[in-house]
Design a protein around this motif. Structure first.
Motif: not given
Length: 264
Positions: A111-121
């Motif tokens: 949650n930075s500007s809105n809730v978002k999905v992401g991928v990272t190692r």
């Protein structure tokens, strides 16, 4: 006093607040110590992060030729679902691709500007959340390779955003969300290949950024066009420097630019 070097993504230390460092070849700057101080940024030249030549930067710190050749800028980097190392298929450099793709990856909500999905190692948690300026985040699944993370993200972004509004993030126009509830709501949309990797018992990670004043109307600094800028540093969030006059400077977007930084 001044420092000079090629810009690369700021290094961070997960403390409260987060510590930020600009790292050059022979020196580094702790940016937290520069808050409330006036600094000058000057553009010196380009320096491609791959070949080192003084050629205009195209994307991600690389000149145009290098961008289309180096494995660090291949399509699977931005689109994990295109990863093929688990099949033994090379895109640009199979050894690099295996090393990077065939390791544990996290699909997360931030949650930075809105809730978002992401991928990272997995090794990049919580660094990835810091770089995005997220004030809270939570893991959804932990999978053994980048491909599984990618197809999970694709499935979930039909139901939640995968983008951050950088202006909203910098203005701090955010609200707290219950990310545990969000995770549970999205659980049924996880593809079959990744369902066994769902993380059931974890909690939100909260992040605090070193910001004294948030801008109301952030203006992005183009250091190549303006050549020089002087301002009082009042915050660091995500990969942005925030100045008192509401100018903001995206370090990540300026990788491969050599700058001189003059301090009081």
């Amino acid at each position: 006093m001044f420092y000079q070097g090629v810009l690369t993504k700021m290094e961070t230390e997960f403390t409260s607040p987060i510590q930020y460092y600009l790292v050059f070849e022979n020196d580094f700057i702790n940016l937290n110590q520069l808050l409330n101080k006036t600094i000058t940024l000057e553009f010196v030249k380009y320096q491609c992060l791959n070949c080192g030549q003084d050629k205009p930067i195209y994307r991600q710190g690389f000149d145009k030729q290098c961008f289309y050749e180096v494995p660090q800028a291949a399509d699977w980097v931005m689109r994990p679902e295109l990863s093929k190392a688990h099949l033994g298929i090379e895109e640009r450099d199979l050894e690099f691709e295996k090393k990077t793709q065939l390791q544990p990856h996290i699909v997360y909500l931030a949650n930075s500007s809105n809730v978002k999905v992401g991928v990272t190692r997995k090794s990049q948690v919580p660094t990835r959340w810091i770089d995005q300026g997220a004030h809270e985040a939570i893991e959804i699944v932990e999978v053994p390779n980048r491909y599984l993370a990618g197809i999970t993200e694709v499935a979930l972004k039909d139901h939640v955003s995968d983008k951050t509004n950088w202006r909203t993030m910098l203005k701090n126009e955010i609200k707290d969300e219950n990310l545990v509830e969000w995770r549970e709501q999205l659980r049924s949309y996880i593809p079959a290949e990744s369902k066994e990797y769902f993380i059931q018992n974890n909690s939100e990670t909260n992040l605090e950024f070193p910001v004294l004043k948030y801008p109301e109307k952030p203006r992005s600094l183009n250091i190549v066009k303006e050549q020089s800028y002087t301002g009082k540093l009042v915050g660091v969030k995500g990969q942005y420097l925030i100045f008192e006059d509401e100018t903001v400077f995206n370090i990540r977007a300026n990788e491969g630019h050599v700058v001189r930084i003059s301090l009081p």
